[in-house]
Scaffold this active site. Structure first.
Site, mmCIF file in Angstrom:
data_model
loop_
_atom_site.group_PDB
_atom_site.id
_atom_site.type_symbol
_atom_site.label_atom_id
_atom_site.label_comp_id
_atom_site.label_asym_id
_atom_site.label_seq_id
_atom_site.Cartn_x
_atom_site.Cartn_y
_atom_site.Cartn_z
ATOM 1 N N PRO A 31 -34.713 21.640 -75.969
ATOM 2 C CG PRO A 31 -35.768 23.734 -75.868
ATOM 3 C CD PRO A 31 -35.619 22.435 -75.112
ATOM 4 C CD GLU A 44 -38.948 21.846 -73.410
ATOM 5 O OE1 GLU A 44 -37.749 21.600 -73.231
ATOM 6 O OE2 GLU A 44 -39.614 22.607 -72.672
ATOM 7 C CD GLU A 64 -41.967 20.325 -70.235
ATOM 8 O OE1 GLU A 64 -41.102 21.105 -69.812
ATOM 9 O OE2 GLU A 64 -41.711 19.305 -70.890
#
Ligand code: CA
Length: 661
Positions: free
Chosen positions: A149, A196, A299
């Site tokens: 992110p 992500e 994850e």
């Protein structure tokens, strides 16, 4: 005619089975010996009911070749050296995840680190996974280094490409990599198109004009390549931060609106960052139900010890013995894994699996930082090497070093497998052993400087089954007079309980007459009033954004001039006297703001103290001193917030009303 079609279909299926994914030739291999059942005398595992036979028990193990090059070896329970992938498989892991970076090397061919995870590394790992009967999840970051992110940097070779070229390059690259894996005989079961990708991918941000349209075009290009080369593999899209429920709703919507062809909506779930399991199951179930997708945890991880072993600081561990209800022990690690699996199986719609992140990434050595550093640099076995500085100057360039998760692996610093790894197998039938204390929960007491010093007589033992039992504790002597005269301060008192060390954190304070001043009990005692309509105003569970504890009051409004609210508490049963009131706030993007703490007596504001928001993690405390209170009057304390800026956000924490000094 019908027969011909059926024959052609059969022929096609035969051709595909020899050329596509999942085609590991079975004809020449000797029959596998029956697997030894996994048993444990010490690990408590509560059975996960309704667990499907084919539920994915995954392990990201991307760094192994770099670690092995650095001298790491892995050992089984009996002490014999073994292929770590064989150990994983024998303990219930049925899927290996591997990340792929396009070109994690500098101009001189020096690796960036983090395992130097290029396609060659993925092939080497994939072959070993396949050898031991495990499928491979291929995790394309579409970057030359870590994508998460915080960053989604474009590969060097694609840097100046327009979107059309980038789309073609991503398609070709995906196709080429998958073809290489298939040709190597790797059993590719799933392919992740981006890692992500929270509103960014390959250098494109969703906040740019047309950002989502371009991001999803790239995702679709990757998906198309997967469908062509590996028609039996699942296509996964991966996001992080499920605690931001609105973001997940928007990801699901955008994937649908731009018609990305995918099968699995995957989420990271780190318990110390990502909210509750209840929230996780809810956001994933909403996506699964709305868009008819499979969902999974891509994850997760947890620490089995607070100790660092490679002289490079860890993500969690030091400075705290417990996060989110689980102790830092092998049993705590196993219980977390068990509960995540249980959540995905029993509380989540269409949940297909759980991947643990880098459970094989251990220390390259326990002797010295210098020795380890040389190995990280040479073999890329740390999270980043100095050679990554050119590509990623702000993060890797400044903080390159070793492993930040060696205390979250399933192997100790010398490579010996931990008992906790057995959880992946034992959840199927459960493994009940005699319950006993596994760790001691830290005690916290807040004592009034004007009152008595009394330490708790019992502390909570965390049992193997993660329940709590109060047991007697013996504290070391404390200097009560010094603590009373030392003003507002924190002390750590050590003791013994059940043969283990107990810790009590004592905060000497001016007693807080407010209820739930740090929002650890949610809304309790507080009333929030939105004066204008805006997006978010709620208690949030996020330790990193809290001044103390895990919770704080959060606000956010997308539009300009939309944020205006009060947050206040009526104080009951207060004695006559002089009092001080304080409340803290941090935030950003406020534009022009009007923010003040206030005190109301009998419905009238009698005092205010102005404050402001600036940037993340810069807390401002507003204080009103010498409030003259007479028993019987009504007293309310609060904070008023008004922001002009679009996307104004903030966090409020640690309100207190104490006797004036
Ligand atoms: Ca470390």
């Amino acid at each position: 005619m019908k027969k011909t079609i059926r024959f052609l279909a059969l022929l096609l299926a035969m051709i595909l089975s020899f050329t596509a994914c999942g085609s590991s030739s079975e004809e020449s291999q000797p029959p596998e010996p029956p697997a030894e059942p996994v048993t444990s005398d010490t690990l408590y595992v509560q059975k996960v009911e309704n667990l499907p036979e084919d539920f994915i028990m995954g392990m990201d193990a991307s760094c192994v070749p770099a670690l092995e090059a650095s001298g790491v070896k892995y050992y089984d329970y009996d002490g014999s050296e073994k292929d770590v992938y064989e150990i994983l498989s024998a303990n219930g892991i049925n899927y290996i995840r591997v990340r792929i970076w396009n070109d994690p090397f500098d101009g001189d061919g020096k690796g960036y680190g983090g395992g130097n995870c290029d396609i060659a590394n993925a092939i080497a790992i994939g072959k070993r996974a396949t050898q031991y009967g495990m499928k491979l999840l291929v995790n394309f970051h579409y970057s030359d280094f870590w994508a998460d992110p915080g960053k989604q940097m474009t590969p060097k070779a694609w840097k100046n490409m327009a979107i059309d070229e980038k789309e073609a390059a991503l398609y070709d690259y995906t196709k080429d990599c998958l073809q290489q894996l298939v040709e190597a005989g790797v059993d590719v079961g799933m392919v992740q198109v981006g890692n992500e990708t929270n509103g960014a991918l390959c250098g494109i941000k969703s906040s740019e004009l047309g950002g989502w349209e371009r991001i999803t075009r790239l995702m679709q290009a990757g998906s198309k390549a997967v469908r062509e080369v590996c028609p039996h593999a699942l296509v996964a899209i991966h996001f992080a931060n499920p605690e931001n429920t609105d973001s997940y709703v928007s990801y699901g919507k955008n994937l649908d609106y731009y018609q990305v062809d995918y099968d699995v909506f995957a989420s990271s779930y780190y318990p110390f960052w990502h909210g509750t399991l209840e929230n996780l199951s809810q956001v994933l179930s909403d996506i699964a139900t709305t868009y008819h997708k499979k969902v999974m945890v891509a994850e997760t991880s947890y620490a089995f010890t607070a100790q660092d072993t490679d002289f490079s600081g860890n993500t969690i561990g030091e400075g705290g013995g417990i996060v989110k209800n689980y102790p830092f022990s092998q049993q705590g690690q196993a219980n977390l894994v068990r509960d995540v699996i249980d959540t995905v199986v029993n509380d989540t719609v269409n949940g297909i699996g759980v991947f643990y992140w880098e459970g094989t990434w251990i220390s390259v050595g326990t002797e010295s930082y210098e020795k380890n550093s040389a190995l990280w640099e040479q073999y890329g076995s740390g999270w980043a090497s100095s050679y990554a500085s050119g590509y990623d100057p702000d993060d890797a360039g400044k903080y390159y070093g070793g492993c930040a998760v060696d205390n979250q692996a399933f192997f100790d610093a010398r490579g010996k497998v931990l008992e906790s790894l057995k959880v992946f197998s034992l959840v199927r039938e459960g493994n009940v052993v005699e319950n006993r204390p596994d760790a001691i929960e830290d005690a916290n007491v807040v004592l009034d400087l004007k009152g008595e010093i009394t330490l708790p007589e019992t502390v909570n033992a965390i049992m193997l089954d993660n329940s709590r039992e109060a047991i007697d504790v013996e504290w070391q002597d404390v200097d009560e007079e010094a603590m009373k005269s030392g003003g507002v301060a924190k002390y750590t008192v050590y003791g013994t309980a059940g043969g283990m060390e107990a810790v009590c954190y004592v905060s000497m304070v001016n007693y807080n007459f407010l209820q739930n001043g740090s929002f650890e009990e949610g809304e309790l005692g507080w009333v929030a009033t939105q004066i204008t309509d805006f997006d978010e105003l709620k208690v949030e569970d996020k330790v990193t954004d809290s001044l103390t504890g895990n919770f704080h009051y959060h606000f956010w409004g997308a539009a300009a001039n939309c944020v205006e609210f009060t947050l206040e508490q009526e104080v009951k049963e207060l004695k006559s006297g002089l009092y001080d009131y304080a409340i803290s706030i941090m935030g950003g993007d406020g534009g022009e703001t009007e923010i003040y703490a206030y005190v109301k007596l009998n419905g009238q504001i009698v005092s205010t103290a102005a404050t402001r928001i600036t940037v993340y993690n810069e807390w401002h405390t507003a204080t009103i001193e010498g409030i003259d209170y007479t028993e019987g009057d009504s007293i309310v304390v609060g904070i008023y917030v008004k922001c002009a800026g679009p996307n104004a956000w903030g966090k409020i924490d640690d309100a207190s009303l104490s006797s004036a000094a």
